[in-house]
Scaffold this motif. Sequence first.
Motif, short mmCIF file in Angstrom:
data_model
loop_
_atom_site.label_atom_id
_atom_site.label_comp_id
_atom_site.label_asym_id
_atom_site.label_seq_id
_atom_site.Cartn_x
_atom_site.Cartn_y
_atom_site.Cartn_z
N ASP A 54 29.87 64.50 -56.18
CA ASP A 54 30.61 64.16 -54.88
C ASP A 54 32.13 64.48 -55.36
O ASP A 54 32.90 64.70 -54.19
CB ASP A 54 30.66 62.83 -54.75
CG ASP A 54 29.00 62.49 -54.31
OD1 ASP A 54 28.45 63.22 -53.86
OD2 ASP A 54 28.77 61.25 -54.58
N LEU A 57 33.71 67.86 -53.88
CA LEU A 57 33.62 68.08 -52.44
C LEU A 57 35.07 68.39 -51.90
O LEU A 57 35.66 67.44 -51.29
CB LEU A 57 33.17 66.89 -51.62
CG LEU A 57 31.25 66.57 -51.97
CD1 LEU A 57 31.03 65.25 -51.12
CD2 LEU A 57 30.58 67.73 -51.71
N PHE A 58 35.66 69.60 -52.10
CA PHE A 58 36.86 69.87 -51.44
C PHE A 58 36.93 71.55 -51.48
O PHE A 58 35.95 72.18 -51.72
CB PHE A 58 37.83 69.28 -52.69
CG PHE A 58 37.90 69.77 -54.01
CD1 PHE A 58 38.47 71.18 -54.47
CD2 PHE A 58 37.15 68.88 -54.86
CE1 PHE A 58 38.26 71.46 -55.84
CE2 PHE A 58 37.10 69.42 -56.27
CZ PHE A 58 37.68 70.55 -56.51
N ALA A 59 38.07 71.89 -51.01
CA ALA A 59 38.31 73.28 -50.49
C ALA A 59 39.34 74.01 -51.58
O ALA A 59 40.09 73.19 -51.90
CB ALA A 59 38.52 73.63 -49.14
N SER A 78 34.67 76.33 -50.68
CA SER A 78 34.62 75.04 -50.17
C SER A 78 33.11 74.18 -50.49
O SER A 78 32.04 75.21 -50.31
CB SER A 78 34.74 75.06 -48.75
OG SER A 78 33.73 75.62 -48.21
N VAL A 79 33.25 73.08 -50.77
CA VAL A 79 31.76 72.54 -50.94
C VAL A 79 31.70 71.09 -49.91
O VAL A 79 32.71 70.57 -50.09
CB VAL A 79 31.74 72.08 -52.32
CG1 VAL A 79 30.09 71.35 -52.67
CG2 VAL A 79 31.68 73.34 -53.30
N SER A 80 30.61 71.07 -49.39
CA SER A 80 30.53 70.02 -48.44
C SER A 80 28.99 69.41 -48.45
O SER A 80 28.15 70.12 -48.95
CB SER A 80 30.83 70.27 -46.99
OG SER A 80 29.98 71.32 -46.52
N ARG A 81 28.84 68.18 -48.11
CA ARG A 81 27.28 67.77 -47.99
C ARG A 81 26.81 68.24 -46.90
O ARG A 81 27.25 68.65 -45.85
CB ARG A 81 27.58 65.98 -47.75
CG ARG A 81 28.11 65.34 -49.05
CD ARG A 81 27.78 63.86 -48.60
NE ARG A 81 28.38 62.98 -49.78
CZ ARG A 81 29.65 62.47 -50.05
NH1 ARG A 81 30.40 62.89 -48.93
NH2 ARG A 81 30.24 61.70 -50.95
N ALA A 82 25.45 68.33 -47.09
CA ALA A 82 24.36 68.98 -45.95
C ALA A 82 23.16 68.44 -46.08
O ALA A 82 22.67 67.59 -46.79
CB ALA A 82 24.59 70.61 -46.20
N TYR A 90 23.94 70.04 -50.98
CA TYR A 90 25.34 70.48 -50.70
C TYR A 90 25.49 71.82 -50.30
O TYR A 90 24.57 72.66 -50.70
CB TYR A 90 26.09 70.57 -52.09
CG TYR A 90 25.99 69.00 -52.70
CD1 TYR A 90 27.09 68.25 -52.34
CD2 TYR A 90 25.06 68.53 -53.52
CE1 TYR A 90 27.09 66.91 -53.00
CE2 TYR A 90 25.02 67.27 -54.13
CZ TYR A 90 26.43 66.39 -53.63
OH TYR A 90 26.17 64.89 -53.99
#
Length: 375
Positions: A54, A57-59, A78-82, A90
């Motif tokens: 967690d 989760l940033f760019a 960039s990483v985000s939840r998916a 992720y």
Amino acid sequence: MARLLEVLRTEQLKLNIQYRHMEESESTQNETEELKASVNAVEFIYNIAPKDLDQCLFADSLVTVSDSGRELGDFSVSVSRASYNEELCYLLHANSHGTIDDIPCGTSIIAYISRNLEILEENHHEYVKLEKHTVDRKVHIVKQDDQLVVDRIISEKEGVKAQTHTFPLSSLKGFVSEASNLMILRILAQQKTVPENMTFLSFDADTVLSTSVYRALGCKKQMIGEELVDIFGIERIVSSAKDSSGTWHCYFLPDGHLASRVQLGSPAIMKLLHMPFLLDGVEKDQIPVFEKKPLIWEEDMELYSKFLDRKEELKADYSSYIRQHPELRALLADFLQFLLLRKPHDVFSFARDFFAPFGSQSPPGKSLKDSQNFP
């Protein structure tokens, strides 16, 4: 007799060559079978906690510059939840575009990564635009049951080459793809340490199974904007069965933001020019000021690159959704076929009546067969 001896010598020479080839082939096969990730690398992946992921989760956004400081392009991650097949995961999106030695080139990675850093699906696209043709390389990796399926397509002047390889997941313990590598680097940077003997399994540039070794480079200082900050370095070496090994040096801020990245031997380096607005979870006091300028996005290399990346990202996302829902193709095909057979005057009413039975909470009414437009 002399002729017979000559024939015998020739045949013996052929047998010796075949024997050597068999030995080399067997040796190469044994070396491939012996490829394993180190115990420390496997334990590192096993011990990654949800909070560690967690915090990724940033760019990141860097600028690619030459040795002389001339701007060549950009690099972003960039990483985000998916969600993938109803599994929480992720989504990682990385891209690099620019011009090196007056040759446009770029790389784009879009990947769904599980919570234990397994690749669920990954698309890796690389291109180099030469004067008279473009070299294009695409690698698609997808997890199917207990296997990892790798499709590789290379488009060159000579034509298109396609290859497909499958790897049992049981043989890929400690495997790290290019996408999961970027997340591992962020976690290691936040921990400010790299365990000894960190050897993972990876693919080399030819998508051949090889190893990648991580090593700490220690701390140093770097000017970012007007601030002199401490950064922590990590080296990654990917071995290759054919070519020389590829070595990358990456330096990070304490919170995991990428400060610089360079592949040894490359004439370009990726650098962070401005401090991120969020550092260690605390918003910085500075307020960004953006200069107004006329926007012609088609002529703006950065915006156009982002447009292409977004286009590829959407195509990959839509294609993935369609593959996960094969009933979609069948449903649309039935609708279109029925529509063309009936040729109704009111297409909207026809579509409403056709899809009404599929709505679980649709109000009772006329069914498609009861419609007065149809006998």
